[in-house]
Write an enzyme that holds these catalytic residues in place. Structure first.
Site, PDB file in Angstrom:
ATOM      1  CB  ALA A  71      41.165  42.218  55.854  1.00 47.70           C
ATOM      2  N   GLY A 116      39.285  46.947  55.799  1.00 48.48           N
ATOM      3  CA  GLY A 116      38.568  45.750  55.446  1.00 48.48           C
ATOM      4  C   GLY A 116      37.445  46.753  55.523  1.00 48.48           C
ATOM      5  CD  GLU A 119      38.464  46.952  51.392  1.00 51.71           C
ATOM      6  OE1 GLU A 119      39.483  45.823  52.544  1.00 51.71           O
ATOM      7  OE2 GLU A 119      39.094  47.512  50.015  1.00 51.71           O
ATOM      8  CD  GLU A 139      43.904  47.792  53.146  1.00 52.93           C
ATOM      9  OE1 GLU A 139      44.230  48.771  54.094  1.00 52.93           O
ATOM     10  OE2 GLU A 139      42.949  47.282  53.515  1.00 52.93           O
TER      11      GLU A 139
HETATM   12  N1  CAA Z   1      42.364  40.706  62.187  1.00 48.92           N
HETATM   13  C1  CAA Z   1      42.443  39.900  63.014  1.00 48.92           C
HETATM   14  N2  CAA Z   1      42.273  40.247  64.522  1.00 48.92           N
HETATM   15  C2  CAA Z   1      42.456  41.870  65.011  1.00 48.92           C
HETATM   16  C3  CAA Z   1      42.657  42.688  63.903  1.00 48.92           C
HETATM   17  C4  CAA Z   1      42.910  42.207  62.456  1.00 48.92           C
HETATM   18  N3  CAA Z   1      42.453  43.067  62.128  1.00 48.92           N
HETATM   19  N4  CAA Z   1      43.080  43.444  64.147  1.00 48.92           N
HETATM   20  C5  CAA Z   1      42.917  43.351  65.569  1.00 48.92           C
HETATM   21  N5  CAA Z   1      43.293  41.684  66.353  1.00 48.92           N
HETATM   22  C6  CAA Z   1      43.271  41.358  67.301  1.00 48.92           C
HETATM   23  C7  CAA Z   1      44.665  41.538  67.471  1.00 48.92           C
HETATM   24  O1  CAA Z   1      45.115  40.633  67.394  1.00 48.92           O
HETATM   25  C8  CAA Z   1      44.104  41.587  69.237  1.00 48.92           C
HETATM   26  O2  CAA Z   1      43.899  39.919  69.581  1.00 48.92           O
HETATM   27  P1  CAA Z   1      44.731  39.222  70.602  1.00 48.92           P
HETATM   28  O3  CAA Z   1      43.505  40.262  71.901  1.00 48.92           O
HETATM   29  O4  CAA Z   1      44.116  37.795  71.142  1.00 48.92           O
HETATM   30  O5  CAA Z   1      45.758  39.566  70.734  1.00 48.92           O
HETATM   31  C9  CAA Z   1      42.378  42.342  69.312  1.00 48.92           C
HETATM   32  O6  CAA Z   1      42.228  41.717  68.142  1.00 48.92           O
HETATM   33  C10 CAA Z   1      42.598  43.469  69.851  1.00 48.92           C
HETATM   34  O7  CAA Z   1      43.622  44.681  69.378  1.00 48.92           O
HETATM   35  P2  CAA Z   1      44.464  45.304  69.980  1.00 48.92           P
HETATM   36  O8  CAA Z   1      45.269  44.346  71.610  1.00 48.92           O
HETATM   37  O9  CAA Z   1      45.189  44.974  69.301  1.00 48.92           O
HETATM   38  O10 CAA Z   1      44.103  46.769  70.192  1.00 48.92           O
HETATM   39  P3  CAA Z   1      44.955  47.345  70.413  1.00 48.92           P
HETATM   40  O11 CAA Z   1      43.559  49.038  71.210  1.00 48.92           O
HETATM   41  O12 CAA Z   1      45.735  47.810  70.759  1.00 48.92           O
HETATM   42  O13 CAA Z   1      44.983  48.270  68.870  1.00 48.92           O
HETATM   43  C11 CAA Z   1      43.596  48.593  66.317  1.00 48.92           C
HETATM   44  C12 CAA Z   1      43.564  48.635  67.966  1.00 48.92           C
HETATM   45  C13 CAA Z   1      44.646  49.865  66.321  1.00 48.92           C
HETATM   46  C14 CAA Z   1      42.899  48.432  65.120  1.00 48.92           C
HETATM   47  C15 CAA Z   1      44.500  47.351  66.177  1.00 48.92           C
HETATM   48  O14 CAA Z   1      44.459  46.086  66.949  1.00 48.92           O
HETATM   49  C16 CAA Z   1      45.608  46.643  65.122  1.00 48.92           C
HETATM   50  O15 CAA Z   1      46.235  47.833  64.474  1.00 48.92           O
HETATM   51  N6  CAA Z   1      44.542  46.389  63.922  1.00 48.92           N
HETATM   52  C17 CAA Z   1      44.964  45.718  62.480  1.00 48.92           C
HETATM   53  C18 CAA Z   1      44.325  46.534  62.118  1.00 48.92           C
HETATM   54  C19 CAA Z   1      44.841  46.479  60.478  1.00 48.92           C
HETATM   55  O16 CAA Z   1      45.974  46.689  59.923  1.00 48.92           O
HETATM   56  N7  CAA Z   1      43.760  46.258  59.071  1.00 48.92           N
HETATM   57  C20 CAA Z   1      43.581  45.546  57.817  1.00 48.92           C
HETATM   58  C21 CAA Z   1      43.906  44.930  57.721  1.00 48.92           C
HETATM   59  S1  CAA Z   1      44.253  44.150  56.860  1.00 48.92           S
HETATM   60  C22 CAA Z   1      42.945  44.441  55.324  1.00 48.92           C
HETATM   61  O17 CAA Z   1      41.507  44.660  55.845  1.00 48.92           O
HETATM   62  C23 CAA Z   1      42.837  44.515  53.504  1.00 48.92           C
HETATM   63  C24 CAA Z   1      41.656  44.245  52.822  1.00 48.92           C
HETATM   64  O18 CAA Z   1      41.594  45.008  52.665  1.00 48.92           O
HETATM   65  C25 CAA Z   1      41.656  42.873  52.085  1.00 48.92           C
END
Ligand code: CAA
Length: 267
Positions: A71, A116, A119, A139
């Site tokens: 998400a 997400g 999912e 999450e």
């Molecule tokens: N939402 C918004 N932006 C995201 C994102 C997300 N889930 N995942 C990555 N991005 C963005 C980052 O903020 C970054 O943006 P900027 O370049 O503007 O800074 C860009 O994508 C690239 O990401 P990283 O620089 O972090 O890349 P990385 O290779 O270092 O790491 C990653 C990759 C491990 C996927 C890391 O980005 C990460 O941990 N992302 C979040 C994953 C997460 O927690 N997902 C669950 C979300 S909650 C959910 O899904 C709830 C639900 O069921 C409703």
């Protein structure tokens, strides 16, 4: 490259004969599922629905690192409780649309498939997992829980203790564990071209699938996870009756007796 059915900066939908490819390319956020992205994806599926004869959809990513990173975290921050619930329901509607779609959906995962994103993959009918596939529900580390159906679909697929383990810990796992959990259809190796192997497997399995029967298989198999055995068998018999005299069933039975390959037309 096939016929383009829908094109947007974040999504490309193309079709070759009976197979469509929905290519995600919201590169700046690793395909994170914002509300606007859900709207774009829905518009792509509207375009898919307007095109007749698609039997299978490969949901894939053109972003090398990620299938979908979850998400959209930037959108969730600052939402009220009611807005968070609305956002969860928005996502859940999208997952249900894939699940209930008449075509067979294959998630082609070869990168981060988190929250997400996982999912979405679980809403698809089959999952192909490449050597770079990384699955997790992160999450809990955000103080949240999966809100787009993950607590339910993952647990139904993998079992209760797997559900508790992976959703409570946020632990990451790859194609091997996903395969051991029973989630994976095919897992191409390092030395194979992932997109090519998945495309070939989908074409071979579903290019000429009897899609009326496939649609009922999707519905009745999923129902087995919540119906009693009696009600499930009842639903199965009704589905068997509903499609048992379809043009494809007549063709399938006739082709067997005539010792030739069936030519299903999807009706
Ligand atoms: N939402 C918004 N932006 C995201 C994102 C997300 N889930 N995942 C990555 N991005 C963005 C980052 O903020 C970054 O943006 P900027 O370049 O503007 O800074 C860009 O994508 C690239 O990401 P990283 O620089 O972090 O890349 P990385 O290779 O270092 O790491 C990653 C990759 C491990 C996927 C890391 O980005 C990460 O941990 N992302 C979040 C994953 C997460 O927690 N997902 C669950 C979300 S909650 C959910 O899904 C709830 C639900 O069921 C409703």
């Amino acid at each position: 490259m096939g016929d383009v059915l829908f094109e947007h900066a974040d999504v490309l939908l193309e079709r070759q004969d009976t197979i469509a490819r929905l290519r995600l390319r919201r590169k700046s956020a690793l395909n994170a599922l914002s509300s606007a992205f859900f709207d774009t994806l829905d518009a792509a599926i509207d375009a898919l629905d307007a095109a007749e004869g698609v039997r299978a959809v490969i949901l894939m990513s053109d972003v090398p690192k990620a299938f979908i990173a979850g998400a959209d975290i930037s959108e969730m921050k600052g939402k009220t409780a009611a807005e968070m619930e609305t956002y969860a329901r928005r996502g859940q509607r999208f997952m249900a649309r894939i699940e209930q779609h008449p075509a067979i959906w294959v998630a082609a995962v070869n990168g981060y498939c988190l929250g997400g994103g996982f999912e979405v993959a679980l809403s698809c009918d089959l999952i192909a997992a490449g050597p770079r596939a990384t699955f997790a529900f992160p999450e809990i580390g955000l103080g949240l829980l999966p809100g787009f159906g993950g607590t339910q679909r993952f647990t139904r697929s993998a079992g209760m203790h797997a559900g508790l383990r992976y959703i409570l810990t946020g632990e990451r796992f790859g194609a091997d564990t996903a395969t051991a959990l029973g989630l994976v259809w095919i897992a191409p190796g390092e030395d194979e071209d992932f997109d090519e192997v998945v495309g070939g497997a989908v074409e071979k399995a579903f290019g000429n699938v009897a899609s009326v029967a496939a649609r009922e298989v999707k519905r009745v198999v999923r129902a087995a996870t919540w119906l009693s055995l009696e009600d499930g068998c009842d639903a199965e018999a009704a589905a068997f009756g509903a499609i048992g005299n379809s043009a494809d069933a007549v063709e399938g039975l006739t082709a067997f007796l005539e010792k030739r390959k069936p030519e299903f037309r999807g009706n």
